[in-house]
Design a protein around this motif. Structure first.
Motif, PDB file in Angstrom:
ATOM      1  N   SER A   1       0.819  -1.263  -0.147  1.00  0.00           N
ATOM      2  CA  SER A   1      -0.064   0.118  -0.087  1.00  0.00           C
ATOM      3  C   SER A   1       0.886   1.107   0.143  1.00  0.00           C
ATOM      4  CB  SER A   1      -0.954  -0.009   1.011  1.00  0.00           C
ATOM      5  OG  SER A   1      -0.044   0.259   2.343  1.00  0.00           O
ATOM      6  N   PRO A   2       0.308   2.260  -0.563  1.00  0.00           N
ATOM      7  CA  PRO A   2       1.048   3.532  -0.403  1.00  0.00           C
ATOM      8  C   PRO A   2       1.692   4.007   0.989  1.00  0.00           C
ATOM      9  CG  PRO A   2      -0.844   4.070  -1.522  1.00  0.00           C
ATOM     10  CD  PRO A   2      -0.848   2.594  -1.219  1.00  0.00           C
ATOM     11  N   GLU A   3       0.713   3.376   1.866  1.00  0.00           N
ATOM     12  CA  GLU A   3       1.166   3.862   3.486  1.00  0.00           C
ATOM     13  C   GLU A   3       2.443   3.080   3.743  1.00  0.00           C
ATOM     14  OE1 GLU A   3      -1.942   3.114   6.244  1.00  0.00           O
ATOM     15  OE2 GLU A   3      -0.373   3.623   8.184  1.00  0.00           O
ATOM     16  N   TRP A   4       2.144   1.503   3.842  1.00  0.00           N
ATOM     17  CA  TRP A   4       3.220   0.831   4.234  1.00  0.00           C
ATOM     18  C   TRP A   4       4.269   0.541   3.357  1.00  0.00           C
ATOM     19  CZ3 TRP A   4       3.805   0.549   9.162  1.00  0.00           C
ATOM     20  CH2 TRP A   4       2.849   0.688  10.124  1.00  0.00           C
ATOM     21  N   SER A   5       4.308   0.839   2.074  1.00  0.00           N
ATOM     22  CA  SER A   5       5.444   0.622   1.328  1.00  0.00           C
ATOM     23  C   SER A   5       6.419   1.850   1.665  1.00  0.00           C
ATOM     24  CB  SER A   5       5.364   0.339  -0.270  1.00  0.00           C
ATOM     25  OG  SER A   5       4.580   1.728  -0.688  1.00  0.00           O
ATOM     26  N   THR A   6       5.679   3.106   2.019  1.00  0.00           N
ATOM     27  CA  THR A   6       6.460   4.240   2.468  1.00  0.00           C
ATOM     28  C   THR A   6       7.040   3.937   3.803  1.00  0.00           C
ATOM     29  OG1 THR A   6       5.131   5.485   1.132  1.00  0.00           O
ATOM     30  CG2 THR A   6       6.671   6.855   2.537  1.00  0.00           C
ATOM     31  N   LYS A   7       6.324   3.528   4.711  1.00  0.00           N
ATOM     32  CA  LYS A   7       6.814   3.621   6.091  1.00  0.00           C
ATOM     33  C   LYS A   7       7.981   2.491   6.374  1.00  0.00           C
ATOM     34  CE  LYS A   7       2.687   4.941   8.556  1.00  0.00           C
ATOM     35  NZ  LYS A   7       1.592   4.684   9.458  1.00  0.00           N
ATOM     36  N   LEU A   8       7.620   1.298   5.774  1.00  0.00           N
ATOM     37  CA  LEU A   8       8.689   0.304   5.711  1.00  0.00           C
ATOM     38  C   LEU A   8       9.763   0.477   5.142  1.00  0.00           C
ATOM     39  CD1 LEU A   8       6.394  -3.003   5.353  1.00  0.00           C
ATOM     40  CD2 LEU A   8       7.593  -2.315   7.138  1.00  0.00           C
ATOM     41  N   ALA A   9       9.782   1.343   4.397  1.00  0.00           N
ATOM     42  CA  ALA A   9      11.185   1.824   3.448  1.00  0.00           C
ATOM     43  C   ALA A   9      11.750   3.134   4.153  1.00  0.00           C
ATOM     44  CB  ALA A   9      10.588   2.213   1.906  1.00  0.00           C
ATOM     45  N   TRP A  10      11.211   3.421   5.434  1.00  0.00           N
ATOM     46  CA  TRP A  10      11.680   4.811   6.143  1.00  0.00           C
ATOM     47  C   TRP A  10      12.940   5.207   5.772  1.00  0.00           C
ATOM     48  CZ3 TRP A  10       7.544   7.597   7.420  1.00  0.00           C
ATOM     49  CH2 TRP A  10       7.655   8.704   8.015  1.00  0.00           C
TER      50      TRP A  10
END
Lengths: 498, 320
Positions: free
Chosen positions: A404-413
């Protein structure tokens, strides 16, 4: 913080960062955009640090709502997943985000019993090979970008494209989607994509008589700077990594090899065919010679390079014993963590290193500026190879959540960038840009990214043949020419069916 | 002459001598005994015999990286020919022999010295014996990582001490050099294994008759003569078993070379077992790896034969 001319640098970033950023905006993204529809929600033709800043925070997302359209949130099932997550060398923030992710997953899909195994980067492929042979694989696996094609070609993976979990193919980097495609079919979805950057210690540069704010522009400069730093200061110049059977090695050597015009195959071309080895090309030999010059002739890199991965470069760097290396944006967060843990005189040194840490573009060579287009893809394994059978809905729910846009961003922090390009438009991307130092540099390198060859033999070529070629030359077991010809012969044999 | 058993009639030795009984007949005669061990035999068939059979079968197939195992291609003896004709096989075999012979030799000699030293009564003997056992009980993986850091070519403790004491002007390159890597690994292996030899030989020393040693002493034999003519002959059997077990263990040794160097640099510490692992799981040539394993299996079986011979030597002489 000031630069060499005593002028204050903005937000602690190197003064040339903006210059790099503008320069990168003009670079072509053709190789990464080939092969898919040009209808991204993010316009890759405008790619630049400024463009990324302009779109960050412009889209609100509701992950649970999006995924509920794929799999109802009250779905009851079970799931097994293998991936390479944070380890002891990861920054604390990465571990925290990972914990947050699994907590959020459990909250969103409380009725899916999940068995998640975090497996070491260098062991995951071997373990999955063994598991698939014994029909004991997990339902879902996230692999390094290089790893999936081998399993897809063997028929272990189920077809899987972004549309299957509620997203559009055009919302992912075309180069990344290419790494998920075998024989015209798509077998996975990118979770994150990144390119590395060049990191240096400005103080060591200054002490060695180099411009502390200017990274080496070319690979020839890297050789020169490494020698100058070693000769003047007695510390290692460049953090070469040449361990056998380790993914870290090609990620650092291939950019050098491509820059000189070489290649494992023709993966650096706009339309690669992967038919013939270029490991015995003049470009490859020149790149290999540059490494031999640093290791053998100048002795300006760590002696332990032959057994080192990037993890082993971290301690010498924070101790001020290593001046240059290639790594992810996460390396800065790691150095901050290490500095926090240091005590006494070590603390002083570590703090100074963090203060003097700089990021820049990976140097150019005679042919190009290049970097490995890295990242990871997530896959579903076919029912017959899964231990206990596949729960497809549970697998798709997790993949929707993860990509998801949210977790693919957060997990790649701090480690990477979102695989889902819509992630660049989220509030979390804005937060990253405001809080993570040097993120611009690595996003700027993305258009220079070259994906590894998308063929089943790629892991052996990159993880074994290329490091072996380096070791044969660096140990003096073979000359540069012999090592290159030997490696090319092995690739030819591999392409010939063994 | 015969006696009644629970299941039937067992034929006694005099009858066996006069009439040769075939193996099937013998099994039939002892069918009750075989029934008792049947569960164990079945387990062994599943966990030992089948993998051995499958490995031998696989060694005749090619397994390209884009094919599943079920699609493997029959190539006859090609895999064996590939292995035996490759230059890396000669190099790896030489490494394996050096690794096995020197590891076994030094582990045995140091173990023997330690056993002899600990055989005497002295204050603190128990503590010393416990200390010397530590390498044997420490996890091989943990020990390998510790030694890897001790040996580190840039920041290792051993190299730093050598520089500090003026023995060298720069840290010693143990693991990143073609010529020093294998001896460095052998040192670690000997450190890990000598305690095993020590335990075995200490047990053997218990069997040396004290009266003989005293008699030799009375006859004027010096310490070396007592060791060579009295003690060592009594240790022969246990020494042979110890050496064979060490050799088997070293031929199969994987953890230390794999964790410390992965067979590198440039294959300088690659031995058969690491090569097999690399071929199978790094390069996915399961057929070639299986052929390699069969070759290793034959060597192991040969050593196993001698091991059993050594173990049963006493029985045979008593039976004869």
């Amino acid at each position: 913080m000031t630069n060499a001319h005593g002028r204050k640098t903005r937000s602690g970033l190197p003064t040339r960062r903006r210059v790099f950023g503008y320069a990168m905006a003009t670079l072509t993204t053709a190789s990464l955009m080939s092969g898919t529809a040009y209808a991204q929600s993010v316009d890759l033709s405008k790619w630049s640090p400024e463009y990324i800043r302009s779109i960050a925070g412009t889209e609100k997302v509701d992950t649970a709502a999006e995924c509920s359209k794929v799999v109802p949130l009250d779905y009851k099932g079970r799931l097994s997943v293998w991936w390479t997550g944070p380890n002891e060398a990861s920054p604390d923030i990465t571990r925290k985000v990972n914990d947050d992710f699994w907590a959020a997953w459990k909250k969103t899909y409380p009725n899916i019993a999940t068995d998640a195994q975090n497996i070491d980067y260098n062991q995951l492929l071997d373990k999955l090979r063994t598991a698939t042979l014994g029909n004991a694989a997990p339902m879902v696996v996230r692999l390094q970008i290089l790893g999936g094609v081998e399993f897809a070609s063997k028929g272990y993976f189920q077809e899987l494209k972004p549309e299957d979990v509620g997203y559009k193919t055009s919302d992912f980097w075309p180069g990344a989607m290419k790494s998920d495609t075998y024989d015209g079919k798509t077998y996975g979805i990118p979770t994150n994509n990144e390119t590395m950057a060049f990191i240096w210690n400005a103080k060591l540069f200054k002490d060695a008589g180099l411009d502390p704010e200017k990274p080496p522009a070319t690979w020839d400069d890297v050789v020169k700077y490494s020698k100058q730093i070693h000769d003047k200061l007695g510390v290692a110049g460049y953090g070469m990594v040449a361990k056998q059977n380790a993914g870290n090695t090609p990620f650092r050597f291939m950019p050098q090899l491509w820059a000189f015009g070489g290649g494992a195959l023709d993966e650096a071309d706009a339309t690669p065919t992967y038919k013939a080895s270029q490991l015995n090309s003049a470009g490859t030999k020149a790149a290999l010679q540059a490494s031999v010059d640093m290791y053998v002739r100048d002795k300006s890199v760590p002696v332990s390079a032959l057994t080192n991965t990037q993890n082993e470069n971290q301690n010498p760097f924070i101790a001020g014993q290593l001046a240059m290396m290639i790594a992810h944006p996460a390396e800065y967060a790691k150095m901050v963590d290490l500095a926090k843990k240091a005590t006494g005189a070590d603390k002083k040194v570590a703090d100074a290193v963090v203060e003097n840490m700089r990021y820049g573009l990976i140097p150019k060579g005679p042919a190009r500026r290049a970097v490995v287009f890295g990242g990871s893809n997530i896959h579903i394994i076919k029912n017959e190879y899964v231990d206990g059978g596949l729960d497809e809905k549970a697998a798709k729910a997790l993949i929707c959540f993860w990509t998801s846009p949210e977790w693919s961003t957060k997990l790649a922090w701090v480690d990477s960038n979102p695989g889902n390009l819509r992630g660049f438009k989220t509030e979390w991307m804005k937060e990253r840009l405001n809080s993570i130092k040097f993120l611009d540099v690595t996003t700027s390198m993305l258009p220079n990214g070259i994906p590894f060859p998308v063929i089943p033999q790629a892991t052996e070529i990159m993880n074994i043949v290329v490091p072996d070629m380096m070791q044969n030359a660096l140990t003096g077991k073979m000359t540069v020419d012999q090592a290159a010809e030997d490696a090319a012969g092995k690739v030819k044999e591999l392409l010939g069916g063994m | 002459m015969s006696i009644a058993t629970g299941q039937g009639t067992a034929v006694l030795a005099p009858t066996l001598k006069s009439k040769r009984v075939g193996p099937l007949q013998r099994i039939y005669n002892h069918r009750a005994d075989y029934l008792y061990v049947l569960p164990a035999l079945l387990v062994m068939l599943i966990v030992i015999a089948y993998p051995v059979y499958y490995t031998i079968e696989l060694s005749f197939f090619k397994t390209p990286p884009n094919l599943q195992m079920k699609d493997k291609v029959f190539v006859g003896l090609d895999n064996y020919a590939t292995i035996l004709s490759s230059s890396s096989f000669r190099e790896v075999t030489m490494n394996t022999l050096i690794w096995t012979v020197f590891s076994t030799l030094f582990a045995f000699l140091i173990g023997l010295a330690a056993a002899l030293a600990l055989h005497r009564e002295f204050i603190g003997r128990g503590v010393l014996r416990a200390l010397l056992l530590i390498p044997y009980v420490v996890s091989a993986v943990a020990a390998s990582y510790v030694w890897k850091w001790l040996y580190h070519s840039d920041f290792g403790v051993i190299g730093a001490l050598a520089v500090q004491f003026g023995l060298t002007d720069k840290p010693i390159n143990f693991l990143d050099n073609l010529h020093t890597v294998l001896p460095s690994l052998i040192v670690v292996n000997v450190w890990k294994e000598f305690s095993f030899a020590m335990i075995m030989l200490m047990a053997g020393l218990q069997t040396v008759p004290e009266q003989l040693l005293r008699a030799a002493q009375v006859d004027g034999a010096n310490a070396w003569q007592r060791f060579w003519h009295v003690t060592f002959p009594h240790l022969k059997s246990v020494s042979m078993v110890t050496v064979l077990l060490l050799m088997v263990s070293n031929f199969n040794s994987f953890i230390i070379p794999w964790v410390m160097t992965g067979g590198g640099p440039a294959g300088a510490s690659d031995i058969w077992i690491t090569q097999i692992y690399n071929i199978a799981f790094g390069r996915q040539r399961y057929g070639v790896a299986a052929a390699y394993s069969v070759i290793l299996f034959i060597v192991m079986m040969t050593l196993g034969y001698f091991y059993v011979k050594a173990l049963t030597r006493g029985d045979e002489s008593r039976a004869g």
